[in-house]
Write a protein that holds these residues in place. Structure first.
Motif, PDB file in Angstrom:
ATOM      1  N   ARG A  47       0.382  -1.320  -0.128  1.00  0.00           N
ATOM      2  CA  ARG A  47       0.202   0.342   0.067  1.00  0.00           C
ATOM      3  C   ARG A  47       0.863   1.078  -0.105  1.00  0.00           C
ATOM      4  N   PHE A  52      -1.251   4.223  -0.764  1.00  0.00           N
ATOM      5  CA  PHE A  52      -2.669   4.598  -0.052  1.00  0.00           C
ATOM      6  C   PHE A  52      -2.091   4.984   1.006  1.00  0.00           C
ATOM      7  N   GLU A  53      -0.165   4.656   1.163  1.00  0.00           N
ATOM      8  CA  GLU A  53      -0.395   5.371   2.749  1.00  0.00           C
ATOM      9  C   GLU A  53       1.484   5.911   2.638  1.00  0.00           C
ATOM     10  N   THR A  72      -1.122   8.825  -5.188  1.00  0.00           N
ATOM     11  CA  THR A  72      -2.311   7.530  -6.121  1.00  0.00           C
ATOM     12  C   THR A  72      -1.875   7.517  -7.452  1.00  0.00           C
ATOM     13  N   ASN A  73      -2.782   8.259  -7.538  1.00  0.00           N
ATOM     14  CA  ASN A  73      -3.253   8.867  -8.832  1.00  0.00           C
ATOM     15  C   ASN A  73      -1.939   8.945 -10.352  1.00  0.00           C
ATOM     16  N   MET A  77       0.769   3.028 -11.364  1.00  0.00           N
ATOM     17  CA  MET A  77       0.661   1.667 -10.093  1.00  0.00           C
ATOM     18  C   MET A  77      -0.105   0.854 -10.915  1.00  0.00           C
ATOM     19  N   MET A  79      -2.938  -2.090  -9.654  1.00  0.00           N
ATOM     20  CA  MET A  79      -2.960  -3.043  -8.349  1.00  0.00           C
ATOM     21  C   MET A  79      -4.658  -3.605  -8.915  1.00  0.00           C
ATOM     22  N   PHE A  81      -6.656  -6.133  -6.262  1.00  0.00           N
ATOM     23  CA  PHE A  81      -7.075  -6.153  -4.357  1.00  0.00           C
ATOM     24  C   PHE A  81      -7.703  -7.787  -4.494  1.00  0.00           C
ATOM     25  N   PHE A  98     -11.650   1.569 -18.142  1.00  0.00           N
ATOM     26  CA  PHE A  98     -11.695   3.043 -16.410  1.00  0.00           C
ATOM     27  C   PHE A  98     -10.524   3.607 -16.766  1.00  0.00           C
ATOM     28  N   GLY A  99      -9.006   2.998 -16.381  1.00  0.00           N
ATOM     29  CA  GLY A  99      -8.017   4.035 -16.621  1.00  0.00           C
ATOM     30  C   GLY A  99      -7.939   4.837 -17.655  1.00  0.00           C
ATOM     31  N   VAL A 102     -10.118   7.698 -17.975  1.00  0.00           N
ATOM     32  CA  VAL A 102      -9.201   8.519 -17.109  1.00  0.00           C
ATOM     33  C   VAL A 102      -8.231   9.334 -17.805  1.00  0.00           C
ATOM     34  N   ARG A 103      -7.343   8.826 -18.903  1.00  0.00           N
ATOM     35  CA  ARG A 103      -6.571   9.534 -19.130  1.00  0.00           C
ATOM     36  C   ARG A 103      -6.943  10.031 -20.674  1.00  0.00           C
ATOM     37  N   ARG A 146      -8.108  -5.156 -16.317  1.00  0.00           N
ATOM     38  CA  ARG A 146      -8.611  -3.166 -16.226  1.00  0.00           C
ATOM     39  C   ARG A 146      -6.922  -3.318 -15.393  1.00  0.00           C
ATOM     40  N   ALA A 147      -6.065  -3.470 -14.071  1.00  0.00           N
ATOM     41  CA  ALA A 147      -4.951  -2.990 -13.834  1.00  0.00           C
ATOM     42  C   ALA A 147      -3.890  -2.746 -15.209  1.00  0.00           C
ATOM     43  N   ILE A 150      -3.644  -0.515 -18.530  1.00  0.00           N
ATOM     44  CA  ILE A 150      -2.815   1.293 -18.220  1.00  0.00           C
ATOM     45  C   ILE A 150      -1.389   1.176 -18.632  1.00  0.00           C
TER      46      ILE A 150
END
Lengths: 376, 276, 290
Positions: A47, A52-53, A72-73, A77, A79, A81, A98-99, A102-103, A146-147, A150
């Motif tokens: 994370r 995320f952290e 993150t965005n 990378m 990811m 889950f 989706f990615g 966004v682009r 999906r990961a 991108i």
């Protein structure tokens, strides 16, 4: 220059230290597993890499850029889950796109990329389905696609198989490895399942209490554990307590003191190591390295270690049967081929023999292990 | 007059999405706004009830609580509430258990009951009941009996939700089969095995029903009116000749609702997870 | 002569459905007597006038003050459903995701959502009525709201009053949905490069939308069927369906049960539609969220 590296990364949540001054370097294109029990900090590391952290101390480098503070965005990378991370209101294709959406990727190019990804994960023709119309394994394939859509710099997998049925899990993990090698994408794989980690990784990081316990190839980790933790965490391992002596390891063997063998101990020949004379050690032997001899079996080859004991139990495991043998005041596990299991019944006295090369000796206790003392 | 009990603390302890910390001002404003919106009218009640000609006084409290009518009408409401609880909860608990055991196909239908009061609100039910029960063979209008019957129907959802939760958690089918295999009769199973398991749900349901009945105005107005004055009718009537008293009573009703909500929270917390 | 042994078969074992049916009878009878039959009779009554079957009751509800009452009720219900819906949703998200976790606010909200009715009306009068404390406070600050035409006995007053229970009700309806919203949805969006705005537009709001629509539908029904609060607040001054029904049934001059029946049936139809919307939206939300 490594591709992705963590330098003295520390993460604390309140009073607890989740990750303790950890260094890790990952080469481009390799698949590294973070393996450990829950709460060992492996997910926290992932994370932090995903953003995320934020590390409490230390830095994370991608190439030679410090990305510790990048949101993150903007890390690019991919990811994956544990489960249920697909957007439930989008079809598989929309999820994968989706990615790209966004682009602001143009429609035609987006469509093409989505088809390519669906083909890659073996879901061609299922793009129009919604997540709730897909099985758990299919959902995770979509999540992988999906990961990957991108073209991420790093692929991060957070126990992606843990919610799946055993068979699907096996299939999907091979798929992940195949795709990872095909795209030669740098991948970090977090799991608590040792078999999973050993089977698909280039290197495995065994973690315990926020620190790296051992880092090495799967073979290293399995065959040459460097710490009692790794030894006991990976596979089944017998731990025989003993005392280090110049000529070998003295272990108690008090099962059968008799006239011709009055002493209640044995000297075991092991791999060579240098420990202080008289220090407490533990001898590690895997159950599959043990040969079980009934009393009427032919005399054994000299040079082999021998321990005698009483069979306390027998568990059928399929291809082998595992005997639980009472030796001294501890139990040892030893595997016999199923074809021979009838020869060994509980209550019977047997001898366990094993080669010195298959014994590893580690010091007992929690004191830090002196690095590099062990020799092969 | 709505049908939502305070939610139990979330059963999922998984991490939640976090809001960007930059939004803290708006978050605080929203939460404080809600609290203010809900408390400002209460402040109005308090202020109105303690002022007499610009002076602070507790006079209205003394007088309002000295009125024998108050005790009679609150008693009426309490009596109707207790009867309703008895009727609704015994019926719901038994029927639900029976449906779980022998007629599972009925469960989705029973679940629709919990939406009933939204489709047939008190006004509609009042209109419907008043006409059936005002003609001679069934002339019940004005009697507490009709009121309790109507309340039993409107409060079904409270009872249903509460008991259903407990039944689901208690795994009644297995318990019943276990008891049956030990030779217990089904009547005994219901009283000695199932009832203790769903007791927290029954009590929660009872509290919700009580809270509803103590505040119910419309059905009381339609069905019994002045012949069986209830507490809300009394509050409403007081307003025209002694508004301060009605403010005192409104406050009391708020306090009662609080008390019930607090008790519900206590009960929900005390129930071990295995029984939820 | 030995009698042939007969197998012992109890009546209940041979005819299990008899016991099943017997157990359901009390509830069935109760619902039949106190809900189903009265409602059926109400529907029948709504189609009857002095000369027998007739649509005259319905025709009367579609003109003049009754039509206006229907329209006003729909407007106010819609308005408070949207207002309470938006406020309640935002508050639920803040409570579920923000730093204010704990059970004080949900408990307060459940009190407020359940309290309604007569006491609420009086509390509002004591707050923003002619002599309410907020009214006095504002006029001391130089803003006399009553001089500017505001009155609590108006539609605006009613909207402010209904918001008192609509807002917390929506909060309670949305809280479970907000709590079940998965972190991984947000994190997945973020890792795929979505900005905060893109996340809300493409992921956050669409996923919460079914729950929001369902909640708003219940809020609409809740406001539409409310009678006590409005009646205690302003009595006949408010032109609402429930108020009209009250006067048609309890009033001296307006007494007309047939008309009350017709209005009630119309209400039931509108409320039925709202509940259908709720059911459909809720089903979708459940499919996405479990």
């Amino acid at each position: 220059m490594s591709y992705l590296s963590l330098q003295a990364v520390q993460k604390t949540f309140g009073q607890t230290i989740a990750v303790h001054r950890l260094n890790l370097a990952i080469q481009a294109g390799e698949l590294v597993s973070l393996l450990g029990p829950s709460g060992c900090g492996k997910t926290t590391i992932l994370r932090m890499i995903a953003g995320f952290e934020r590390p409490s101390e230390g830095s994370i480098f991608l190439g030679d850029t410090d990305i510790s503070l990048l949101p993150t965005n903007r890390r690019n990378m991919g990811m994956m889950f544990q489960s249920y991370s697909l957007f439930p209101h989008m079809t598989a294709a929309q999820n994968i796109a989706f990615g790209l959406r966004v682009r602001n990727v143009p429609q035609a190019q987006k469509f093409e990329r989505v088809q390519e990804m669906l083909d890659l994960v073996g879901l061609s023709g299922m793009g129009q389905r919604f997540p709730h119309q897909l099985s758990g394994g299919q959902q995770q394939r979509v999540a992988l696609a999906r990961a990957l859509a991108i073209a991420p710099k790093v692929l991060l997998l957070d126990e992606p198989l843990s919610a799946l049925d055993a068979q699907v899990r096996l299939q999907l993990r091979n798929e992940i490895r195949r795709i990872q090698q095909q795209l030669s994408i740098t991948t970090l794989f977090v799991t608590h399942d040792q078999e999973e980690a050993l089977s698909i990784s280039d290197r495995v990081v065994v973690m315990s209490q926020g620190q790296i316990d051992q880092l090495g190839s799967p073979e290293d980790i399995y065959l040459r554990p460097q710490t009692p933790f790794t030894a006991s965490f990976i596979g089944a391992m017998n731990q025989i307590p003993g005392t280090w002596r110049q000529e070998g390891v003295w272990v108690t063997d008090s099962f059968e003191p008799s006239a011709d063998r009055p002493q209640t101990g044995r000297l075991l020949q092991t791999q060579t190591a240098e420990w202080p004379e008289g220090s407490a050690v533990v001898v590690l032997v895997r159950p599959e390295s043990m040969t079980v001899l009934a009393q009427d079996d032919a005399a054994v080859t000299p040079g082999l270690n021998l321990l005698s004991g009483l069979i306390a139990g027998r568990t059928f495991l399929g291809s082998v049967s595992r005997l639980s043998v009472l030796v001294g005041d501890y139990y040892l596990n030893a595997d016999v081929p199923t074809s021979q299991q009838e020869r060994f019944a509980p209550g019977q006295v047997v001898q366990l023999s094993f080669l010195p090369e298959q014994c590893r000796v580690l010091p007992v206790g929690d004191e830090p292990r002196p690095a590099g003392v062990l020799t092969q | 007059m709505t049908l939502v009990a305070p939610t139990a603390p979330p059963s999922v302890s998984s991490p939640r999405p976090r809001l960007q910390s930059g939004l803290w001002f708006w978050q605080l404003a929203l939460v404080l706004g809600l609290v203010a919106y809900l408390l400002i009218p209460i402040v109005g009640l308090i202020r109105f009830s303690v002022r007499s000609g610009g002076e602070l006084t507790l006079q209205f409290y003394q007088e309002a609580f000295a009125d024998p009518d108050f005790y009679r009408f609150l008693g009426n409401s309490l009596w109707a509430g207790l009867c309703t609880i008895l009727l609704t909860l015994s019926l719901t608990t038994f029927t639900l258990y029976w449906a779980y055991l022998r007629a599972r196909w009925l469960l989705p239908l029973l679940e629709l009951i919990s939406l009933l009061p939204f489709v047939v609100p008190a006004v509609t039910l009042g209109v419907a009941l008043i006409q059936v029960f005002s003609t001679p063979p069934l002339a019940l209008t004005g009697t507490p009996l009709l009121l309790v019957g109507a309340y039993a129907v409107v409060t079904l959802p409270f009872a249903y939700r509460a008991v259903e939760n407990s039944l689901q958690g208690a795994n009644v089918l297995t318990l019943t089969e276990a008891a049956e295999s030990l030779g217990a009769s089904w009547w005994r199973i219901f009283l000695e095995v199932i009832l203790p398991c769903v007791w927290p749900g029954v009590i929660s349901g009872g509290l919700l029903v009580l809270s509803y009945v103590l505040g119910e105005f419309t059905l009381a107005l339609f069905l019994v009116g002045s012949s069986y004055q209830t507490f809300p009718l009394y509050i409403s009537q007081l307003f025209s000749y002694q508004p301060q008293y009605s403010m005192v009573m409104s406050l009391l009703s708020f306090v009662i609702t609080w008390l019930v909500a607090w008790l519900l929270v206590v009960i929900t917390r005390r129930v071990p997870n295995s029984m939820q | 002569m030995t009698p042939t042994a007969k197998p012992i078969v109890s009546f209940w074992v041979r005819y299990p459905w008899v016991a099943t049916a017997l157990g359901l009878v009390p509830m069935f009878l109760g619902l039949l007597g106190f809900l189903v039959l009265p409602v059926i009779l109400m529907v029948i009554g709504s189609f009857q006038a002095e000369q027998g079957w007739s649509l005259s009751n319905y025709l009367a509800t579609w003109r003049g003050e009754y039509l206006r009452a229907l329209l006003t009720t729909v407007q106010i219900s819609l308005f408070t459903a949207v207002l309470g819906g938006v406020l309640g949703t935002l508050t639920a998200i803040v409570l579920a995701w923000g730093p204010f976790q704990g059970s004080f606010l949900p408990t307060l909200a459940s009190v407020a959502a359940n309290w309604g009715g007569v006491p609420l009306a009086f509390a509002v009068i004591a707050t923003i009525g002619n002599a309410g404390w907020i009214t006095e406070l504002l006029s001391n600050l130089g803003w006399d709201i009553y001089a500017q035409g505001f009155t609590v006995y108006s539609n605006l007053g009613l909207i402010l009053t209904y918001t008192y229970f609509q807002w917390p009700l929506m909060l309670l309806l949305m809280l479970p949905a907000a709590q079940r919203f998965r972190v991984s949805w947000r994190e997945a969006a973020e890792s795929l490069g979505a900005t905060r705005w893109q996340f809300w537009r493409w992921v956050g709001i669409p996923i919460l939308l079914p729950s929001m629509i369902g909640g708003a539908a219940l809020l609409f029904a809740n406001a539409f069927g409310a009678q006590a609060t409005a009646f205690a607040l302003a009595g006949g001054a408010l032109n609402l369906v429930t108020i009209k029904i009250t006067f048609l049934l309890k009033g001296q001059t307006d007494f007309n049960p047939g008309l009350a029946n017709a209005l009630s049936v119309e209400m039931t139809v509108v409320l039925g539609l709202a509940v259908v919307v709720y059911q459909i939206a809720n089903q979708r939300a459940r499919r996405w969220m479990n």
